[in-house]
Design an enzyme around this catalytic site. Sequence first.
Site, PDB file in Angstrom:
ATOM      1  CB  CYS A 100      12.802 -16.432  17.543  1.00 48.25           C
ATOM      2  SG  CYS A 100      12.434 -17.478  18.950  1.00 48.25           S
ATOM      3  CD  GLU A 101       6.412 -16.488  14.087  1.00 49.94           C
ATOM      4  OE1 GLU A 101       5.999 -15.339  13.903  1.00 49.94           O
ATOM      5  OE2 GLU A 101       6.126 -17.433  13.347  1.00 49.94           O
ATOM      6  CG  HIS A 102       9.052 -20.607  16.680  1.00 48.86           C
ATOM      7  ND1 HIS A 102       9.980 -20.678  15.666  1.00 48.86           N
ATOM      8  CD2 HIS A 102       7.842 -20.651  16.077  1.00 48.86           C
ATOM      9  CE1 HIS A 102       9.357 -20.773  14.506  1.00 48.86           C
ATOM     10  NE2 HIS A 102       8.070 -20.752  14.720  1.00 48.86           N
ATOM     11  CG  HIS A 103      11.978 -20.514  21.541  1.00 48.13           C
ATOM     12  ND1 HIS A 103      12.361 -20.763  20.239  1.00 48.13           N
ATOM     13  CD2 HIS A 103      11.711 -21.717  22.092  1.00 48.13           C
ATOM     14  CE1 HIS A 103      12.333 -22.069  20.017  1.00 48.13           C
ATOM     15  NE2 HIS A 103      11.943 -22.672  21.122  1.00 48.13           N
ATOM     16  CD  GLN A 141      18.240 -15.548   9.859  1.00 49.33           C
ATOM     17  OE1 GLN A 141      18.479 -16.078  10.938  1.00 49.33           O
ATOM     18  NE2 GLN A 141      19.130 -15.481   8.884  1.00 49.33           N
ATOM     19  CG  HIS A 169      18.168 -17.654  15.513  1.00 52.48           C
ATOM     20  ND1 HIS A 169      16.849 -17.397  15.210  1.00 52.48           N
ATOM     21  CD2 HIS A 169      18.876 -17.379  14.389  1.00 52.48           C
ATOM     22  CE1 HIS A 169      16.761 -16.992  13.947  1.00 52.48           C
ATOM     23  NE2 HIS A 169      17.969 -16.972  13.431  1.00 52.48           N
ATOM     24  CB  CYS A 171      15.518 -19.744  20.742  1.00 52.69           C
ATOM     25  SG  CYS A 171      15.499 -19.781  18.946  1.00 52.69           S
TER      26      CYS A 171
HETATM   27 ZN   LIG Z   1      13.223 -19.543  18.717  1.00 56.92          ZN
END
Ligand SMILES: [Zn+2]
Length: 212
Positions: A100-103, A141, A169, A171
């Site tokens: 995931c690009e956020h975490h 996703q 996920h 995260c």
């Molecule tokens: Zn994430």
Amino acid sequence: MSDQRRDMPSNDSNGYAKIDQYNPAAVERMSKHLHGVLTELGEDPAREGLVKTPERVAKALQYLTHGYGLDPAQILRSAMFREEYQQMVIVRDIEVYSLCEHHMLPFFGKAHVAYIPNGHIVGLSKIPRVVDAFARRLQVQERLTMDIRNCIEETLKPVGVAVVIEAQHLCMIMRGIQKQHSIATTSAFTGEFNSEKTRAEFMRLITNNSRG
Ligand SMILES: [Zn+2]
């Protein structure tokens, strides 16, 4: 009527360069940053178990994002064949591993991909490779689902494309935001799959028995 996992000739040498080697300069630069990250976490980067960790993490990150170096459309074009077959082709339960690009934490699960040919079919082994080429990047996703759909749509120009991804996920799971094992499902359709009947048939075929 559908025809799943039809055997096709494939040419594994085109459009897909498996990346086992690393960029040494990038590994060295990333290792320096990761050394600093370990220190910020309160760790001692010099202790035995951690000495090689920055380099290992840098190499793992390069591997887990090697999709940036792949051309998914070229993977498809390398094994396209003229064929009058016009029924739904489904490849289901394709393993997906992404970050995931956020975490920058993993999300992983299964992708199910279908298309209805319009004069061209593609070697079935290429579909999981296209999934992998987009998954091995920093992703969300939702965009991963659309990337796969758009690539097949634009390259094969089929009667329709359907992509469903079910993923967990880390995260969410490890950070305790959602209850454990909750699964996110995303879908993207084009053409004939926007018709309720065709979409329902696809959904039935990816959810019936023989699931592991
Ligand atoms: Zn994430």
